[in-house]
Design an enzyme around this catalytic site. Structure first.
Site, PDB file in Angstrom:
ATOM      1  N   LYS A 156       0.934  -1.270   0.001  1.00 40.79           N
ATOM      2  CA  LYS A 156       0.197  -0.186   0.182  1.00 40.79           C
ATOM      3  C   LYS A 156       0.564   1.429   0.037  1.00 40.79           C
ATOM      4  O   LYS A 156       2.206   1.735   0.294  1.00 40.79           O
ATOM      5  CB  LYS A 156      -1.016   0.065   1.691  1.00 40.79           C
ATOM      6  CG  LYS A 156      -1.683  -1.035   1.076  1.00 40.79           C
ATOM      7  CD  LYS A 156      -2.977  -1.411   2.432  1.00 40.79           C
ATOM      8  CE  LYS A 156      -3.550  -2.294   2.065  1.00 40.79           C
ATOM      9  NZ  LYS A 156      -5.127  -2.028   3.298  1.00 40.79           N
ATOM     10  N   TYR A 204     -11.878  -2.102  -4.359  1.00 36.29           N
ATOM     11  CA  TYR A 204     -12.552  -2.495  -2.666  1.00 36.29           C
ATOM     12  C   TYR A 204     -14.586  -2.364  -2.906  1.00 36.29           C
ATOM     13  O   TYR A 204     -15.123  -1.947  -1.380  1.00 36.29           O
ATOM     14  CB  TYR A 204     -12.336  -1.550  -1.860  1.00 36.29           C
ATOM     15  CG  TYR A 204     -10.653  -2.001  -0.721  1.00 36.29           C
ATOM     16  CD1 TYR A 204     -10.496  -3.465  -0.476  1.00 36.29           C
ATOM     17  CD2 TYR A 204      -9.760  -1.152  -1.415  1.00 36.29           C
ATOM     18  CE1 TYR A 204      -9.500  -3.096   0.270  1.00 36.29           C
ATOM     19  CE2 TYR A 204      -8.187  -0.811  -0.728  1.00 36.29           C
ATOM     20  CZ  TYR A 204      -8.288  -2.327  -0.113  1.00 36.29           C
ATOM     21  OH  TYR A 204      -6.975  -2.322   0.588  1.00 36.29           O
ATOM     22  N   PHE A 251     -15.721   2.641   6.964  1.00 39.21           N
ATOM     23  CA  PHE A 251     -14.083   3.376   6.760  1.00 39.21           C
ATOM     24  C   PHE A 251     -14.267   3.691   5.260  1.00 39.21           C
ATOM     25  O   PHE A 251     -12.428   3.675   4.700  1.00 39.21           O
ATOM     26  CB  PHE A 251     -12.808   2.729   7.491  1.00 39.21           C
ATOM     27  CG  PHE A 251     -13.753   0.545   7.074  1.00 39.21           C
ATOM     28  CD1 PHE A 251     -13.136   0.916   5.909  1.00 39.21           C
ATOM     29  CD2 PHE A 251     -13.822   0.292   7.773  1.00 39.21           C
ATOM     30  CE1 PHE A 251     -12.728  -0.374   5.460  1.00 39.21           C
ATOM     31  CE2 PHE A 251     -14.455  -1.100   7.414  1.00 39.21           C
ATOM     32  CZ  PHE A 251     -13.776  -1.333   6.961  1.00 39.21           C
ATOM     33  N   ARG A 291      -1.673 -14.652   3.362  1.00 37.66           N
ATOM     34  CA  ARG A 291      -2.615 -13.517   4.766  1.00 37.66           C
ATOM     35  C   ARG A 291      -1.719 -14.012   5.597  1.00 37.66           C
ATOM     36  O   ARG A 291      -1.881 -13.243   6.565  1.00 37.66           O
ATOM     37  CB  ARG A 291      -4.215 -14.166   4.742  1.00 37.66           C
ATOM     38  CG  ARG A 291      -4.556 -14.208   3.660  1.00 37.66           C
ATOM     39  CD  ARG A 291      -5.606 -12.896   3.534  1.00 37.66           C
ATOM     40  NE  ARG A 291      -6.451 -12.332   4.532  1.00 37.66           N
ATOM     41  CZ  ARG A 291      -6.824 -11.470   4.297  1.00 37.66           C
ATOM     42  NH1 ARG A 291      -6.654 -10.318   4.008  1.00 37.66           N
ATOM     43  NH2 ARG A 291      -7.748 -10.629   5.275  1.00 37.66           N
ATOM     44  N   THR A 308      -5.534  -8.502  10.463  1.00 35.39           N
ATOM     45  CA  THR A 308      -6.226  -6.755   9.388  1.00 35.39           C
ATOM     46  C   THR A 308      -5.487  -5.153  10.616  1.00 35.39           C
ATOM     47  O   THR A 308      -4.947  -4.894   9.854  1.00 35.39           O
ATOM     48  CB  THR A 308      -7.418  -6.721   9.004  1.00 35.39           C
ATOM     49  OG1 THR A 308      -7.817  -7.931   8.273  1.00 35.39           O
ATOM     50  CG2 THR A 308      -7.767  -5.433   8.675  1.00 35.39           C
ATOM     51  N   ARG A 344       2.392  -6.963   8.943  1.00 34.08           N
ATOM     52  CA  ARG A 344       2.055  -5.694   9.806  1.00 34.08           C
ATOM     53  C   ARG A 344       2.294  -5.913  11.297  1.00 34.08           C
ATOM     54  O   ARG A 344       2.291  -4.598  12.387  1.00 34.08           O
ATOM     55  CB  ARG A 344      -0.043  -5.777  10.122  1.00 34.08           C
ATOM     56  CG  ARG A 344      -0.142  -5.932   8.806  1.00 34.08           C
ATOM     57  CD  ARG A 344      -1.805  -6.424   8.073  1.00 34.08           C
ATOM     58  NE  ARG A 344      -2.401  -5.858   6.362  1.00 34.08           N
ATOM     59  CZ  ARG A 344      -3.250  -6.153   6.209  1.00 34.08           C
ATOM     60  NH1 ARG A 344      -3.805  -7.452   6.711  1.00 34.08           N
ATOM     61  NH2 ARG A 344      -3.710  -5.584   5.979  1.00 34.08           N
ATOM     62  N   ASN A 372      -2.085  -0.068   7.980  1.00 32.78           N
ATOM     63  CA  ASN A 372      -1.512  -1.622   7.275  1.00 32.78           C
ATOM     64  C   ASN A 372      -0.338  -1.583   6.665  1.00 32.78           C
ATOM     65  O   ASN A 372      -0.439  -3.035   6.326  1.00 32.78           O
ATOM     66  CB  ASN A 372      -2.310  -2.442   7.842  1.00 32.78           C
ATOM     67  CG  ASN A 372      -3.404  -2.138   6.628  1.00 32.78           C
ATOM     68  OD1 ASN A 372      -3.580  -1.874   6.066  1.00 32.78           O
ATOM     69  ND2 ASN A 372      -5.139  -3.253   7.281  1.00 32.78           N
ATOM     70  N   HIS A 409      -1.512  -4.886   1.201  1.00 30.06           N
ATOM     71  CA  HIS A 409      -3.283  -6.057   1.451  1.00 30.06           C
ATOM     72  C   HIS A 409      -2.742  -7.387   0.709  1.00 30.06           C
ATOM     73  O   HIS A 409      -1.757  -7.071   0.017  1.00 30.06           O
ATOM     74  CB  HIS A 409      -3.621  -5.377   0.304  1.00 30.06           C
ATOM     75  CG  HIS A 409      -4.899  -5.818  -0.024  1.00 30.06           C
ATOM     76  ND1 HIS A 409      -6.119  -5.428  -0.648  1.00 30.06           N
ATOM     77  CD2 HIS A 409      -4.666  -6.758  -1.698  1.00 30.06           C
ATOM     78  CE1 HIS A 409      -7.027  -6.809  -0.700  1.00 30.06           C
ATOM     79  NE2 HIS A 409      -5.970  -7.531  -1.972  1.00 30.06           N
ATOM     80  N   GLU A 448      -8.655 -10.584  -8.260  1.00 31.23           N
ATOM     81  CA  GLU A 448      -8.054  -8.956  -8.045  1.00 31.23           C
ATOM     82  C   GLU A 448      -6.866  -9.228  -9.063  1.00 31.23           C
ATOM     83  O   GLU A 448      -6.208  -7.911  -9.835  1.00 31.23           O
ATOM     84  CB  GLU A 448      -7.714  -8.740  -6.704  1.00 31.23           C
ATOM     85  CG  GLU A 448      -8.285  -8.417  -5.779  1.00 31.23           C
ATOM     86  CD  GLU A 448      -8.416  -8.634  -4.524  1.00 31.23           C
ATOM     87  OE1 GLU A 448      -7.501  -8.912  -3.956  1.00 31.23           O
ATOM     88  OE2 GLU A 448      -8.982  -8.644  -3.113  1.00 31.23           O
TER      89      GLU A 448
HETATM   90  N1  UDP Z   1      -9.990  -1.312   7.110  1.00 31.62           N
HETATM   91  C1  UDP Z   1     -10.158   0.630   8.174  1.00 31.62           C
HETATM   92  N2  UDP Z   1     -10.814   0.347   9.080  1.00 31.62           N
HETATM   93  C2  UDP Z   1     -10.880  -1.032   9.239  1.00 31.62           C
HETATM   94  C3  UDP Z   1     -11.210  -2.100   8.915  1.00 31.62           C
HETATM   95  C4  UDP Z   1      -9.840  -2.241   7.588  1.00 31.62           C
HETATM   96  O1  UDP Z   1      -9.575   1.428   7.736  1.00 31.62           O
HETATM   97  O2  UDP Z   1     -12.040  -1.207  11.008  1.00 31.62           O
HETATM   98  C5  UDP Z   1      -8.726  -1.097   6.278  1.00 31.62           C
HETATM   99  C6  UDP Z   1      -7.506  -1.462   6.283  1.00 31.62           C
HETATM  100  O3  UDP Z   1      -6.591  -0.459   5.587  1.00 31.62           O
HETATM  101  C7  UDP Z   1      -8.076  -2.931   6.033  1.00 31.62           C
HETATM  102  C8  UDP Z   1      -8.645  -2.462   4.663  1.00 31.62           C
HETATM  103  O4  UDP Z   1      -9.740  -1.530   5.031  1.00 31.62           O
HETATM  104  O5  UDP Z   1      -6.264  -3.898   5.276  1.00 31.62           O
HETATM  105  C9  UDP Z   1      -9.462  -3.422   3.723  1.00 31.62           C
HETATM  106  O6  UDP Z   1     -10.386  -4.172   4.979  1.00 31.62           O
HETATM  107  P1  UDP Z   1      -9.860  -5.427   5.175  1.00 31.62           P
HETATM  108  O7  UDP Z   1     -11.442  -5.883   5.881  1.00 31.62           O
HETATM  109  O8  UDP Z   1     -10.700  -6.860   3.603  1.00 31.62           O
HETATM  110  O9  UDP Z   1      -9.268  -6.018   5.507  1.00 31.62           O
HETATM  111  P2  UDP Z   1      -7.884  -6.918   4.886  1.00 31.62           P
HETATM  112  O10 UDP Z   1      -8.615  -7.579   3.418  1.00 31.62           O
HETATM  113  O11 UDP Z   1      -7.084  -6.314   4.561  1.00 31.62           O
HETATM  114  O12 UDP Z   1      -6.983  -7.735   6.113  1.00 31.62           O
HETATM  115 MG    MG Z   2      -9.472  -8.188   2.527  1.00 32.31          MG
END
Ligand code: UDP
Ligand code: MG
Length: 144
Positions: A3, A43, A51, A79, A85, A96, A106, A109, A120
């Site tokens: 990111k 997204y 958010f 992952r 996350t 992370r 974070n 992705h 994707e």
């Molecule tokens: N995010 C955020 N606030 C939240 C949850 C997610 O800003 O409460 C952001 C964060 O950068 C995250 C992205 O949204 O990586 C996508 O969310 P997802 O739940 O898909 O998490 P990921 O797959 O990236 O772990």
């Molecule tokens: Mg995700």
């Protein structure tokens, strides 16, 4: 994907290195700044979340580095290499857990299912595709 904060903080090599050293094969790589519409599409599952606007602004704040990794259980293990996350809940040893504190910064992705990975890859690498190649270490990493 690295990111914008990961790019700005000089973590591209570190993140690529973790996947490479684990044994995954890099088959796609590009830096780009694809713009708001593309990021909203990436997204789109999260568009109802509170958010979402902040997430798109964050993702659109600088270039990102997209990559495609191939190997055993790449999505699930990818992952786990990334960590949770919320970086405060990410174990040390994860990307992370080692380099981030805030959920909205974070640094990386990762696709969450094989189906979403396919989507994707198509969204980010649809035009140029990925590069199939034989890694000289394949037989040292995989049993077959
Ligand atoms: N995010 C955020 N606030 C939240 C949850 C997610 O800003 O409460 C952001 C964060 O950068 C995250 C992205 O949204 O990586 C996508 O969310 P997802 O739940 O898909 O998490 P990921 O797959 O990236 O772990
Ligand atoms: Mg995700």
């Amino acid at each position: 994907m690295v990111k914008p904060d990961g790019v700005q903080r000089g973590l591209v090599g570190e993140i690529i290195g973790r996947f490479e050293k684990r044994g995954y094969k890099l088959v796609g790589l590009k830096m780009c700044a694809p713009g708001q519409q593309h990021l909203e599409q990436h997204y789109e599952d999260l568009k109802e979340k509170s958010f979402f606007p902040g997430l798109i602004k964050y993702m659109n704040s600088g270039p990102v580095v997209g990559m495609v990794w191939e190997g055993l259980d790449a999505v699930k293990t990818g992952r786990s290499i990334l960590g949770a996350t919320n970086p405060l809940q990410s174990a040390p040893g994860t990307i992370r857990g080692d380099f981030a504190l805030a959920v909205g910064r974070n640094v990386c992705h990762g696709s969450d299912t094989v189906e979403n990975a396919q989507k994707e890859i198509n969204l980010w690498f649809g035009k140029e595709g990925v590069t199939k190649w034989a890694h000289h270490s394949d037989a040292w990493v995989h049993e077959k």
